[in-house]
Write a protein that holds these residues in place. Structure first.
Motif, PDB file in Angstrom:
ATOM      1  N   ALA A   7       0.843  -1.211   0.000  1.00 51.49           N
ATOM      2  CA  ALA A   7       0.000   0.000   0.000  1.00 51.49           C
ATOM      3  C   ALA A   7       0.869   1.249   0.000  1.00 51.49           C
ATOM      4  O   ALA A   7       0.614   2.201  -0.744  1.00 51.49           O
ATOM      5  N   CYS A   8       1.944   1.208   0.822  1.00 47.79           N
ATOM      6  CA  CYS A   8       2.836   2.384   0.879  1.00 47.79           C
ATOM      7  C   CYS A   8       3.493   2.616  -0.468  1.00 47.79           C
ATOM      8  O   CYS A   8       3.592   3.768  -0.945  1.00 47.79           O
ATOM      9  N   ALA A   9       3.929   1.537  -1.103  1.00 47.36           N
ATOM     10  CA  ALA A   9       4.593   1.665  -2.411  1.00 47.36           C
ATOM     11  C   ALA A   9       3.624   2.265  -3.428  1.00 47.36           C
ATOM     12  O   ALA A   9       3.985   3.150  -4.218  1.00 47.36           O
ATOM     13  N   CYS A  10       2.373   1.770  -3.398  1.00 46.80           N
ATOM     14  CA  CYS A  10       1.368   2.292  -4.355  1.00 46.80           C
ATOM     15  C   CYS A  10       1.144   3.782  -4.131  1.00 46.80           C
ATOM     16  O   CYS A  10       1.103   4.575  -5.083  1.00 46.80           O
ATOM     17  N   ALA A  15       1.762   9.398  -5.638  1.00 43.82           N
ATOM     18  CA  ALA A  15       2.206  10.761  -5.288  1.00 43.82           C
ATOM     19  C   ALA A  15       3.266  11.225  -6.280  1.00 43.82           C
ATOM     20  O   ALA A  15       3.245  12.379  -6.744  1.00 43.82           O
ATOM     21  N   ALA A  16       4.186  10.306  -6.630  1.00 52.12           N
ATOM     22  CA  ALA A  16       5.255  10.681  -7.569  1.00 52.12           C
ATOM     23  C   ALA A  16       4.660  11.046  -8.923  1.00 52.12           C
ATOM     24  O   ALA A  16       5.073  12.007  -9.584  1.00 52.12           O
ATOM     25  N   GLN A  17       3.648  10.253  -9.311  1.00 47.83           N
ATOM     26  CA  GLN A  17       3.020  10.497 -10.619  1.00 47.83           C
ATOM     27  C   GLN A  17       2.323  11.870 -10.633  1.00 47.83           C
ATOM     28  O   GLN A  17       2.468  12.652 -11.567  1.00 47.83           O
ATOM     29  N   LEU A  18       1.577  12.141  -9.542  1.00 43.55           N
ATOM     30  CA  LEU A  18       0.879  13.436  -9.442  1.00 43.55           C
ATOM     31  C   LEU A  18       1.879  14.585  -9.446  1.00 43.55           C
ATOM     32  O   LEU A  18       1.691  15.602 -10.114  1.00 43.55           O
ATOM     33  N   LYS A  21       3.284  15.070 -12.910  1.00 39.95           N
ATOM     34  CA  LYS A  21       2.288  15.683 -13.790  1.00 39.95           C
ATOM     35  C   LYS A  21       2.221  17.200 -13.532  1.00 39.95           C
ATOM     36  O   LYS A  21       2.173  18.006 -14.452  1.00 39.95           O
ATOM     37  N   TRP A  22       2.269  17.523 -12.251  1.00 38.39           N
ATOM     38  CA  TRP A  22       2.213  18.946 -11.891  1.00 38.39           C
ATOM     39  C   TRP A  22       3.496  19.661 -12.309  1.00 38.39           C
ATOM     40  O   TRP A  22       3.475  20.727 -12.899  1.00 38.39           O
ATOM     41  N   TYR A  23       4.634  19.002 -12.007  1.00 42.77           N
ATOM     42  CA  TYR A  23       5.924  19.648 -12.234  1.00 42.77           C
ATOM     43  C   TYR A  23       6.147  19.941 -13.715  1.00 42.77           C
ATOM     44  O   TYR A  23       6.670  20.977 -14.096  1.00 42.77           O
ATOM     45  N   TYR A  24       5.732  18.990 -14.556  1.00 44.91           N
ATOM     46  CA  TYR A  24       5.990  19.166 -16.002  1.00 44.91           C
ATOM     47  C   TYR A  24       4.844  19.869 -16.718  1.00 44.91           C
ATOM     48  O   TYR A  24       4.885  20.053 -17.923  1.00 44.91           O
ATOM     49  N   PRO A  36      -4.188  27.154  -3.729  1.00 47.14           N
ATOM     50  CA  PRO A  36      -2.958  26.498  -4.169  1.00 47.14           C
ATOM     51  C   PRO A  36      -3.144  25.773  -5.497  1.00 47.14           C
ATOM     52  O   PRO A  36      -4.269  25.434  -5.875  1.00 47.14           O
ATOM     53  N   SER A  37      -2.027  25.557  -6.202  1.00 48.17           N
ATOM     54  CA  SER A  37      -2.141  24.836  -7.477  1.00 48.17           C
ATOM     55  C   SER A  37      -1.478  23.471  -7.419  1.00 48.17           C
ATOM     56  O   SER A  37      -1.464  22.744  -8.398  1.00 48.17           O
ATOM     57  N   ILE A  38      -0.927  23.126  -6.245  1.00 43.55           N
ATOM     58  CA  ILE A  38      -0.244  21.829  -6.175  1.00 43.55           C
ATOM     59  C   ILE A  38      -1.269  20.688  -6.162  1.00 43.55           C
ATOM     60  O   ILE A  38      -2.430  20.910  -5.793  1.00 43.55           O
ATOM     61  N   PRO A  39      -0.818  19.483  -6.569  1.00 42.99           N
ATOM     62  CA  PRO A  39      -1.756  18.375  -6.720  1.00 42.99           C
ATOM     63  C   PRO A  39      -2.659  18.193  -5.495  1.00 42.99           C
ATOM     64  O   PRO A  39      -2.217  18.398  -4.365  1.00 42.99           O
ATOM     65  N   LEU A  40      -3.868  17.820  -5.739  1.00 41.22           N
ATOM     66  CA  LEU A  40      -4.929  17.588  -4.747  1.00 41.22           C
ATOM     67  C   LEU A  40      -5.373  18.880  -4.065  1.00 41.22           C
ATOM     68  O   LEU A  40      -6.554  19.206  -4.050  1.00 41.22           O
TER      69      LEU A  40
END
Ligand code: HEM
Length: 465
Positions: A7-10, A15-18, A21-24, A36-40
């Motif tokens: 579950a932690c890995a998922c 989180a990394a994917q979000l 997506k935000w960073y790029y 705020p504009s950061i994910p979630l």
């Protein structure tokens, strides 16, 4: 334990994917208004924009004026251009850079509601620009013929002051007046048709039972002077079937009835909240119709009525966004902002309309601010209700500015002039807020006027006219 690790890995992956997506996301560099504009967390900004759109737009305008910011819609970002240079930049762009049809489709789902053809091939806009606008003097008597009946049937008062829910009443009046010009008699007086014209988006247009309301009326068509007639002419010139006409008619209903009704409802709220303007408005209407009768010329001479409507629109603008467009390719705006292909972009009229730089005492409702300038300078076009510019955006600006605004002006001016002569209004407070429609009730009282001395018949069966 293993399950916890999975579950932690998922979660970490998600989180990394979000984050990636935000960073790029190229829009990351466009500042955000409203949260705020950061994910979630961007959902907080979307929530705030949904609750208080005018505050968020004003905040963005004040903070980033002259440049570009973004606001969070529930499903995507909307980039908002502020300041005249940015608006002029948008106006100059060709449709293959910034597309209005993709903009409409994104906001109103026109393709889904009306079908692809209507959205792609927008010849109904040309018909309004050419036939409707150039025929305004000829169709004006029709509008006047419908006016007293439409008002009397819908703005119903007991003796003395009556509480009236003006929004539905005005919707019915405007739908009927517009329908007189769009489809003519007798359809404009059919209640099922008027109901459909008002709430057509809720109706399933492809549903045969809905469509049945229109085709039988198309058949006896015989070169009549109304939108239906002009649409039929255009369809036949284009060798297109009659079936192309009803969806376009409904699109025009959609574009016109709510916008015009909301403008009139807000004007009535302003009339009620600022009773000091009623007497000068009445005096102008009486003076002009005494000299010119109820004609288009008379309506054009009603500068105070025109100014009142524009000031009402300035104080509370109907359109939240104007120049809704989608970027068809990667673009760099005049302020250097990069926007990628597919970005939804627009400008926000209300903050510009309430900008102290452009208007003296911008927070004050000054009904005759535009007519006073006309009286002093004689310069007229820039002070009229139908004007458009990079600072006056009620009807958009540029090649796609609202093509129906000249008709809207005639209709609203005639309606306000008639209502001012025949009714009194009262309200406790001025309407709050910078855009949208005021939905509160008003106190309304019928005045004792001699309709016929103003050139109107008092009932449908009045033999005197
Ligand atoms: C006070 C009433 C009205 C207001 C405030 C209003 C406002 C607007 C605005 C803001 C736009 C978008 C312009 C842009 O994106 O640059 C627009 C477009 C449009 N309006 Fe109006 N409108 C009104 C009345 C009408 C009426 C009476 C008609 C029809 C007779 C009409 C037909 C249209 C159409 C067809 C478009 C799309 C133009 C295009 O695709 O190029 N509107 N209107």
């Amino acid at each position: 334990m293993d399950r916890l690790a999975v579950a932690c890995a998922c979660l970490t992956l998600l989180a990394a994917q979000l984050f990636a997506k935000w960073y790029y996301n190229p829009l990351r560099h466009v500042p955000t208004a409203g949260g705020p504009s950061i994910p979630l967390l961007s959902y907080l900004a979307a929530y705030r924009f949904a609750r208080h759109p005018e505050n968020v737009l004003q905040e963005g305008y004040d903070k980033f004026h002259g440049s570009t910011f973004k606001v969070a819609l529930p499903h995507r970002w909307m980039v908002v251009v502020s300041g005249p240079d940015g608006v002029e930049d948008m106006r100059r762009r060709a449709d293959h850079d910034l597309s209005i049809k993709d903009g409409f489709n994104e906001i109103l789902q026109t393709e889904h509601i009306m079908g692809r053809d209507v959205n792609e091939d927008r010849w109904h806009v040309d018909v309004i620009k050419s036939s409707l606008t150039s025929n305004l003097p000829s169709i004006f008597p029709e509008l006047l013929d419908e006016l007293p009946l439409a008002v009397q049937d819908n703005l119903i008062c007991e003796d003395g002051w009556t509480v009236v829910n003006v929004f539905p009443a005005v919707l019915n009046i405007v739908a009927r007046l517009s329908s007189r010009i769009f489809v003519g008699l007798p359809l404009c007086r059919s209640l099922p048709y008027i109901r459909l014209a008002i709430r057509f988006t809720a109706a399933r247009l492809k549903d045969a039972s809905t469509m049945k309301l229109i085709p039988p009326v198309l058949r006896p068509y015989d070169r009549v002077l109304n939108c239906m007639g002009w649409f039929m002419d255009e369809a036949s010139l284009r060798d297109t079937s009659d079936e192309a006409v009803p969806p376009r008619l409904f699109l025009i209903n959609f574009a016109s009835i709510h916008t015009s009704s909301m403008s009139m409802v807000n004007a009535l709220h302003h009339l009620a909240a600022y009773p000091e303007y009623t007497a000068p408005l009445r005096a102008e209407v009486e003076q002009v119709i005494t000299s010119d009768g109820w004609t288009k010329t008379a309506i054009d001479k009603m500068w105070k009525v025109d100014s009142f409507l524009r000031e009402s629109q300035r104080s509370r603008t109907v359109a939240r966004f104007a120049l809704n467009r989608v970027a068809m390719r990667d673009l760099t705006l005049v302020d250097g902002t990069f926007i990628p292909q597919g970005t939804l972009i627009a400008t926000a009229p209300s903050p510009a309309h309430r900008d102290q730089k452009y208007y003296h005492n911008a927070d004050v409702f000054d009904a005759f601010r535009f007519s006073s300038i006309r009286e002093e300078t004689g310069v007229s076009a820039a002070q009229t209700f139908t004007h458009t510019s990079a600072k006056w955006l009620a009807f958009g600006h540029g090649k796609h500015a609202c093509p129906g605004r000249f008709f809207a002006a005639d209709e609203l001016k005639a309606l306000l002039a008639y209502i001012v002569l025949n009714y009194d209004f009262k309200a406790d407070d001025p309407p709050n807020g910078a855009h949208g429609v005021v939905t509160d009730t008003l106190l309304v009282r019928k005045r004792k006027t001699d309709l016929q001395s103003f050139g109107f018949r008092s009932s449908p069966d009045d033999p005197s006219l």
